[in-house]
Motif scaffolding. Structure first.
Motif, mmCIF file in Angstrom:
data_model
loop_
_atom_site.group_PDB
_atom_site.id
_atom_site.type_symbol
_atom_site.label_atom_id
_atom_site.label_comp_id
_atom_site.label_asym_id
_atom_site.label_seq_id
_atom_site.Cartn_x
_atom_site.Cartn_y
_atom_site.Cartn_z
ATOM 1 N N VAL A 28 -5.783 -5.401 4.360
ATOM 2 C CA VAL A 28 -4.927 -6.398 4.990
ATOM 3 C C VAL A 28 -3.570 -6.384 4.310
ATOM 4 O O VAL A 28 -3.475 -6.404 3.080
ATOM 5 C CB VAL A 28 -5.561 -7.803 4.877
ATOM 6 C CG1 VAL A 28 -4.670 -8.853 5.504
ATOM 7 C CG2 VAL A 28 -6.947 -7.810 5.511
ATOM 8 N N THR A 29 -2.533 -6.339 5.110
ATOM 9 C CA THR A 29 -1.166 -6.423 4.599
ATOM 10 C C THR A 29 -0.411 -7.453 5.424
ATOM 11 O O THR A 29 -0.820 -7.815 6.524
ATOM 12 C CB THR A 29 -0.435 -5.068 4.701
ATOM 13 O OG1 THR A 29 -0.350 -4.686 6.070
ATOM 14 C CG2 THR A 29 -1.142 -4.006 3.890
ATOM 15 N N ARG A 30 0.689 -7.892 4.894
ATOM 16 C CA ARG A 30 1.550 -8.794 5.657
ATOM 17 C C ARG A 30 2.295 -7.988 6.715
ATOM 18 O O ARG A 30 2.511 -6.778 6.562
ATOM 19 C CB ARG A 30 2.539 -9.480 4.730
ATOM 20 C CG ARG A 30 1.844 -10.399 3.731
ATOM 21 C CD ARG A 30 2.824 -11.026 2.812
ATOM 22 N NE ARG A 30 3.376 -9.956 1.972
ATOM 23 C CZ ARG A 30 4.130 -10.137 0.933
ATOM 24 N NH1 ARG A 30 4.471 -11.346 0.564
ATOM 25 N NH2 ARG A 30 4.581 -9.123 0.224
ATOM 26 N N ARG A 31 2.665 -8.628 7.771
ATOM 27 C CA ARG A 31 3.343 -7.960 8.890
ATOM 28 C C ARG A 31 4.575 -7.170 8.425
ATOM 29 O O ARG A 31 4.771 -6.036 8.815
ATOM 30 C CB ARG A 31 3.748 -9.009 9.924
ATOM 31 C CG ARG A 31 4.262 -8.455 11.188
ATOM 32 C CD ARG A 31 4.574 -9.551 12.164
ATOM 33 N NE ARG A 31 3.647 -10.654 11.926
ATOM 34 C CZ ARG A 31 3.129 -11.436 12.833
ATOM 35 N NH1 ARG A 31 3.479 -11.299 14.068
ATOM 36 N NH2 ARG A 31 2.287 -12.382 12.536
ATOM 37 N N ASP A 32 5.379 -7.771 7.563
ATOM 38 C CA ASP A 32 6.596 -7.103 7.093
ATOM 39 C C ASP A 32 6.300 -5.881 6.226
ATOM 40 O O ASP A 32 7.112 -4.969 6.128
ATOM 41 C CB ASP A 32 7.468 -8.079 6.309
ATOM 42 C CG ASP A 32 8.034 -9.185 7.181
ATOM 43 O OD1 ASP A 32 8.077 -9.000 8.424
ATOM 44 O OD2 ASP A 32 8.421 -10.229 6.628
ATOM 45 N N ASP A 33 5.128 -5.867 5.578
ATOM 46 C CA ASP A 33 4.787 -4.757 4.687
ATOM 47 C C ASP A 33 4.540 -3.456 5.446
ATOM 48 O O ASP A 33 4.623 -2.374 4.870
ATOM 49 C CB ASP A 33 3.561 -5.092 3.853
ATOM 50 C CG ASP A 33 3.844 -6.179 2.831
ATOM 51 O OD1 ASP A 33 5.035 -6.417 2.533
ATOM 52 O OD2 ASP A 33 2.880 -6.787 2.338
ATOM 53 N N ASN A 66 7.343 -1.115 5.055
ATOM 54 C CA ASN A 66 7.676 -0.666 3.709
ATOM 55 C C ASN A 66 7.034 0.708 3.493
ATOM 56 O O ASN A 66 5.809 0.843 3.518
ATOM 57 C CB ASN A 66 7.139 -1.687 2.697
ATOM 58 C CG ASN A 66 7.469 -1.325 1.269
ATOM 59 O OD1 ASN A 66 7.323 -0.181 0.847
ATOM 60 N ND2 ASN A 66 7.892 -2.320 0.513
#
Length: 130
Positions: A97-102, A105
């Motif tokens: 799971v990652t944040r949407r903005d990640d 990156n």
């Protein structure tokens, strides 16, 4: 995951004895593996309780009892062998799971891609033998 035991362990259900288990400690009783073990074998004797699969592997290796271990953990100990004593535990999914903005990156995306590739390349470690 399967139940594994050391070759020296004397009593197994196939040999006419009651199974003895290496279980989870109380801090980890909520984990899916611990819950499944308790539901499937509610009256079984637990010889030792450990907080993680590595300690359970060591206890099983030393003959303390049967341990419910992931295949990749058990395969690291050649003295353990598969011992099927009941229904097979359900498989579990693994999520990253990652944040949407990640997702934008490059470094985080590279790590995610490397993990997916590593799991794909080593699927046999996570599957039942044979």
């Amino acid at each position: 995951m399967r139940l594994l035991r050391h070759r020296r362990l004397a009593a197994t259900p196939r040999e006419g004895g009651d199974p003895v288990f290496v279980g989870f400690d109380e801090q980890n009783a909520h984990l899916p593996d611990a819950l499944w073990l308790t539901q499937q074998f509610p009256k079984v004797r637990v010889a030792i309780r450990a907080g993680n699969h590595m300690l359970q592997r060591i206890a099983a290796r030393e003959g303390a009892g049967l341990a419910l271990l992931p295949h990749y953990v058990a395969r690291a100990e050649p003295r353990l062998r598969l011992c099927v004593v009941g229904p097979t535990p359900p498989q579990r999914e693994l999520w990253m799971v990652t944040r949407r903005d990640d997702g934008r990156n490059p470094a985080i995306r590279a790590v995610g891609d490397a993990l997916v590739n590593a799991f794909d390349a080593n699927q046999s470690l996570f599957q039942a033998p044979g």
